[in-house]
Write a protein that holds these residues in place. Sequence first.
Motif, PDB file in Angstrom:
ATOM      1  N   CYS A   1      -4.645   2.816   1.610  1.00 14.25           N
ATOM      2  CA  CYS A   1      -5.892   2.297   1.043  1.00 14.25           C
ATOM      3  C   CYS A   1      -6.067   2.713  -0.412  1.00 14.25           C
ATOM      4  N   ARG A   2      -5.785   3.972  -0.705  1.00 14.26           N
ATOM      5  CA  ARG A   2      -6.002   4.436  -2.079  1.00 14.26           C
ATOM      6  C   ARG A   2      -5.039   3.771  -3.055  1.00 14.26           C
ATOM      7  N   GLY A   3      -3.793   3.597  -2.619  1.00 12.08           N
ATOM      8  CA  GLY A   3      -2.806   2.928  -3.457  1.00 12.08           C
ATOM      9  C   GLY A   3      -3.199   1.484  -3.716  1.00 12.08           C
ATOM     10  N   ALA A   4      -3.606   0.787  -2.633  1.00  9.90           N
ATOM     11  CA  ALA A   4      -4.014  -0.616  -2.772  1.00  9.90           C
ATOM     12  C   ALA A   4      -5.251  -0.714  -3.647  1.00  9.90           C
TER      13      ALA A   4
ATOM     14  N   GLU B   1     -13.140  -6.930  -7.730  1.00 13.20           N
ATOM     15  CA  GLU B   1     -14.487  -6.348  -7.757  1.00 13.20           C
ATOM     16  C   GLU B   1     -14.716  -5.492  -6.505  1.00 13.20           C
ATOM     17  N   PHE B   2     -14.596  -4.187  -6.662  1.00 16.51           N
ATOM     18  CA  PHE B   2     -14.788  -3.296  -5.522  1.00 16.51           C
ATOM     19  C   PHE B   2     -16.259  -2.957  -5.350  1.00 16.51           C
ATOM     20  N   THR B   3     -16.704  -2.942  -4.105  1.00 15.87           N
ATOM     21  CA  THR B   3     -18.082  -2.576  -3.799  1.00 15.87           C
ATOM     22  C   THR B   3     -18.148  -1.153  -3.267  1.00 15.87           C
ATOM     23  N   GLN B   4     -16.991  -0.626  -2.899  1.00 17.90           N
ATOM     24  CA  GLN B   4     -16.944   0.747  -2.403  1.00 17.90           C
ATOM     25  C   GLN B   4     -15.569   1.343  -2.656  1.00 17.90           C
ATOM     26  N   GLU B   5     -15.550   2.506  -3.256  1.00 22.04           N
ATOM     27  CA  GLU B   5     -14.287   3.221  -3.465  1.00 22.04           C
ATOM     28  C   GLU B   5     -13.777   3.749  -2.129  1.00 22.04           C
TER      29      GLU B   5
END
Lengths: 141, 190
Positions: free
Chosen positions: A93-96, A106-110
């Motif tokens: 998940c972190r890599g993606a 556009e990310f809504t949540q890290e």
Amino acid sequence: MTKNQGIGVVGVYVDDQDEALAFYVGKLGFQVHTDVRNGPYRWLTVQHPDQPGFQLGLFRPGPPIHDEATAQALRAMVAKGAMPPLVLHVSDCRGAYARLRDLGVEFTQEPVDRYGNVDAGFRDPAGNGWKMIQLAAGGVQ
Amino acid sequence: MPTDRRYAVPTMPVVPPKPPANGHTADPIAPQDPALLRRLLRAKDRMDAASHEAWPVQRLAEVSGVSDAHFARSFRQAFGIPPHRYLLTRRIEQAATLLRDTDLPITEIAFATGWESLGTFGRTFRDITGQSPSAVRLLAQAQARLEPLDKVPACVLKAAQRPDLTTAVSEKRRRQPAGTKPTSATTKEI
């Protein structure tokens, strides 16, 4: 793996199919499965490269399927983020997140750790909301 | 979870309703432009992502690229609730999650979710949920033992357990005895 039964296509509504295509293929790395037109109608589906048995449809509300008022209502629903949640499973998940964020998604949540899973949230250009989840080792998909 | 007290409850300016332009009354049910809705959603997403932060209307309007007055009106039309009240639901939701999932002291949860005092937090929490934070903690933890919810994505679960602030606050206000000063946190609106 060939399966004769099961879910084949599920669609999301988007306001602009070209923009959706650029997003799902150009950024998320999906592949085009079908892209055919008949007048104003365009049947457009994409696939996750690891999931050949499933197509995600990118459909635009409008004629000849919808009257203008219905199309307007559907476009508003998508733009308000009122459509059902979507989940994308990833191995990292972190890599993606880092890769997609750099591509302008556009990310809504890290990424957040929750009980061994890691999840993040993003939206497609139309407003459809995705959760991107990395399951804990041995997690049930 | 930040416990920084700089993230206090914002003081939201009261934006009076804009009078209709000469001879033209805005159609209250005119559909909103999807492009505007998409930008309003961006402001809502930003509150979701950091509900413990201060979100004055100017900051939200900037995210959506519209004027302050236009933002408040448009947000309310789009999402059925004024932006500041929406923020309160998210804070209470976040607090309820922490009450259920952690053993953090209630004071710490209050500051971590954006409240400037324990008293305001407790009052608003009771106004909205009808229960005290400690009662909700006991109940949620008892329920969690009975119904495992780990198959539902955490964000979806949180949203499903979101308090219905619109009803709760208006009910509360109707029940408010005459001459009683309502708490600031439940009546601040834009």
